[in-house]
Design a protein around this motif. Structure first.
Motif, PDB file in Angstrom:
ATOM      1  N   THR A  15      10.884   0.630   2.390  1.00 61.80           N
ATOM      2  CA  THR A  15       9.874  -0.402   2.161  1.00 61.80           C
ATOM      3  C   THR A  15       9.433  -0.359   0.705  1.00 61.80           C
ATOM      4  O   THR A  15       9.762   0.570  -0.045  1.00 61.80           O
ATOM      5  CB  THR A  15       8.644  -0.178   3.052  1.00 61.80           C
ATOM      6  OG1 THR A  15       8.027   1.059   2.669  1.00 61.80           O
ATOM      7  CG2 THR A  15       9.028  -0.147   4.520  1.00 61.80           C
ATOM      8  N   CYS A  42       2.490  -6.513  -7.769  1.00 67.57           N
ATOM      9  CA  CYS A  42       2.423  -7.518  -6.713  1.00 67.57           C
ATOM     10  C   CYS A  42       3.482  -7.194  -5.668  1.00 67.57           C
ATOM     11  O   CYS A  42       4.471  -6.535  -5.953  1.00 67.57           O
ATOM     12  CB  CYS A  42       2.594  -8.946  -7.251  1.00 67.57           C
ATOM     13  SG  CYS A  42       4.243  -9.362  -7.845  1.00 67.57           S
ATOM     14  N   GLY A  43       3.240  -7.646  -4.445  1.00 72.99           N
ATOM     15  CA  GLY A  43       4.167  -7.368  -3.365  1.00 72.99           C
ATOM     16  C   GLY A  43       3.476  -6.710  -2.184  1.00 72.99           C
ATOM     17  O   GLY A  43       2.423  -6.097  -2.320  1.00 72.99           O
ATOM     18  N   ASP A  44       4.095  -6.837  -1.026  1.00 72.88           N
ATOM     19  CA  ASP A  44       3.573  -6.279   0.219  1.00 72.88           C
ATOM     20  C   ASP A  44       4.196  -4.909   0.432  1.00 72.88           C
ATOM     21  O   ASP A  44       5.426  -4.794   0.542  1.00 72.88           O
ATOM     22  CB  ASP A  44       3.929  -7.214   1.376  1.00 72.88           C
ATOM     23  CG  ASP A  44       3.370  -6.759   2.717  1.00 72.88           C
ATOM     24  OD1 ASP A  44       2.983  -5.579   2.838  1.00 72.88           O
ATOM     25  OD2 ASP A  44       3.338  -7.590   3.645  1.00 72.88           O
ATOM     26  N   PRO A  45       3.399  -3.838   0.508  1.00 73.15           N
ATOM     27  CA  PRO A  45       3.958  -2.498   0.701  1.00 73.15           C
ATOM     28  C   PRO A  45       4.841  -2.350   1.926  1.00 73.15           C
ATOM     29  O   PRO A  45       5.699  -1.462   1.977  1.00 73.15           O
ATOM     30  CB  PRO A  45       2.708  -1.614   0.816  1.00 73.15           C
ATOM     31  CG  PRO A  45       1.654  -2.358   0.082  1.00 73.15           C
ATOM     32  CD  PRO A  45       1.934  -3.804   0.341  1.00 73.15           C
ATOM     33  N   ALA A  46       4.670  -3.218   2.920  1.00 72.32           N
ATOM     34  CA  ALA A  46       5.434  -3.095   4.165  1.00 72.32           C
ATOM     35  C   ALA A  46       6.776  -3.814   4.127  1.00 72.32           C
ATOM     36  O   ALA A  46       7.593  -3.643   5.028  1.00 72.32           O
ATOM     37  CB  ALA A  46       4.611  -3.632   5.334  1.00 72.32           C
ATOM     38  N   GLU A  47       7.022  -4.614   3.086  1.00 68.30           N
ATOM     39  CA  GLU A  47       8.265  -5.390   3.042  1.00 68.30           C
ATOM     40  C   GLU A  47       9.469  -4.485   2.768  1.00 68.30           C
ATOM     41  O   GLU A  47       9.365  -3.481   2.046  1.00 68.30           O
ATOM     42  CB  GLU A  47       8.174  -6.455   1.951  1.00 68.30           C
ATOM     43  CG  GLU A  47       7.273  -7.620   2.301  1.00 68.30           C
ATOM     44  CD  GLU A  47       7.819  -8.424   3.465  1.00 68.30           C
ATOM     45  OE1 GLU A  47       8.991  -8.854   3.412  1.00 68.30           O
ATOM     46  OE2 GLU A  47       7.080  -8.613   4.458  1.00 68.30           O
ATOM     47  N   ILE A 102       6.393 -13.791  -6.097  1.00 67.23           N
ATOM     48  CA  ILE A 102       5.856 -13.853  -4.734  1.00 67.23           C
ATOM     49  C   ILE A 102       6.614 -14.882  -3.899  1.00 67.23           C
ATOM     50  O   ILE A 102       6.968 -14.624  -2.748  1.00 67.23           O
ATOM     51  CB  ILE A 102       4.348 -14.154  -4.767  1.00 67.23           C
ATOM     52  CG1 ILE A 102       3.588 -12.952  -5.349  1.00 67.23           C
ATOM     53  CG2 ILE A 102       3.833 -14.491  -3.373  1.00 67.23           C
ATOM     54  CD1 ILE A 102       2.114 -13.194  -5.577  1.00 67.23           C
ATOM     55  N   GLY A 105       9.749 -13.500  -2.740  1.00 67.77           N
ATOM     56  CA  GLY A 105       9.641 -12.297  -1.921  1.00 67.77           C
ATOM     57  C   GLY A 105      10.041 -11.038  -2.661  1.00 67.77           C
ATOM     58  O   GLY A 105      10.562 -10.095  -2.058  1.00 67.77           O
ATOM     59  N   ALA A 107       8.854  -7.841  -4.969  1.00 63.93           N
ATOM     60  CA  ALA A 107       7.731  -7.016  -5.403  1.00 63.93           C
ATOM     61  C   ALA A 107       7.928  -6.604  -6.859  1.00 63.93           C
ATOM     62  O   ALA A 107       9.056  -6.582  -7.373  1.00 63.93           O
ATOM     63  CB  ALA A 107       7.610  -5.786  -4.521  1.00 63.93           C
TER      64      ALA A 107
END
Length: 286
Positions: A15, A42-47, A102, A105, A107
């Motif tokens: 991830t 930036c970015g979702d830690p879970a992606e 973003i 998709g 990060a």
């Protein structure tokens, strides 16, 4: 662990948070200067992350490359906002980079002075390119004196400044400004200090440790001339981008190896986009 229709096992991808942890293991945040910015931008830690692109600067050309390659994450040396900001609207280049990443998709994270100082980081990579032996930190970190900004070491044998400069110029990635040499080109040199990026603030430190030569970047006229008036070290001034880019290939290898040790697969690409601001050098005068 699930199985595919073939014989090879399928593992869960890393991830964003996992890759950030690998990055921070390679470049510990506690080594960073207190004025600096390092971490997830930036970015979702879970992606999920299967591919990363490493670059020096989070500029438009790098974002173009990241989107073109279809990577899941970009890791740059420099932060996007070193001084902070109160908006990320797509009304300026930095804001547009955030929005484009973003939407795609992708990060974005960075490791700046933490990577400069770390074992196997920018300073070590630059020292290795020069061929230095017995290296030690130029400015030891108070957190860990075995790490720190810059390195100083010895050449295998003494050489002339002009010959060392030729070797350094060949060892650095190419960019328009090239390499500048300050001092007597025929002086014998052996002890060399190096620091990627802007090195004005380290001129005194390089002298104090007895360096014959100091390789760095972004040296300004007055600090450089005043320094040379006082004697050694002689100066080699590369570009900011070139002297820091050398730290990216070792980092890519470390990230891939660290992922493999955890039973995961990560592909790390190193951008060769030259993000120096200067595109052309012309000799002046007749």
């Amino acid at each position: 662990m699930s199985q595919s229709s073939g014989s090879e096992p399928v593992t869960e991808p890393l991830t964003v948070a996992d890759v950030l942890a690998l990055l921070q293991a390679a470049a510990p945040p506690e080594l960073a200067e207190d004025w600096d910015s390092n971490g997830l931008i930036c970015g979702d830690p879970a992606e999920p992350v299967r591919t990363v692109l490493l670059a020096v600067d989070p500029l438009t050309a790098v974002v173009d490359e990241a989107i073109g390659r279809g990577v899941d994450m970009v890791i740059t040396h420099h932060p996007l906002y070193l001084r902070g900001t109160d908006h990320v609207a797509a009304t300026d280049p930095k804001g547009r980079c955030v929005h484009r990443l973003i939407r795609a998709g992708i990060a974005l994270a960075n490791a700046h002075t933490s990577l400069d100082a770390a074992h196997g980081g920018v300073a070590d990579a630059l020292a290795a390119r020069v061929g230095l032996l017995g290296t030690r930190p130029l400015c030891p970190s108070p957190v860990d004196p075995a790490q720190g900004i810059g390195r100083i070491g010895e050449l295998e044998r003494p050489t002339r400044l002009r010959d060392l400069a030729a070797d350094v110029a060949a060892a650095l990635p190419d960019s328009a400004p090239g390499l500048l040499v300050g001092g007597d080109p025929d002086a014998a040199v052996k002890t060399v200090a190096v620091s990627g990026g802007a090195g004005d603030s380290l001129l005194a430190a390089a002298r104090e440790v007895g360096a014959d030569v100091f390789l760095t970047a972004d040296l300004r006229h007055h600090p450089a001339t005043d320094h040379l008036e006082g004697g050694r070290p002689h100066l080699l001034c590369g570009t900011h981008w070139a002297t820091e880019w050398v730290g990216l290939p070792p980092l890519a290898a470390r990230l891939e190896a660290a992922a493999s040790e955890r039973g995961r697969r990560l592909e790390a690409y190193v951008s060769e986009v030259v993000t120096d601001p200067w595109a052309l050098r012309l000799s002046t005068g007749s």
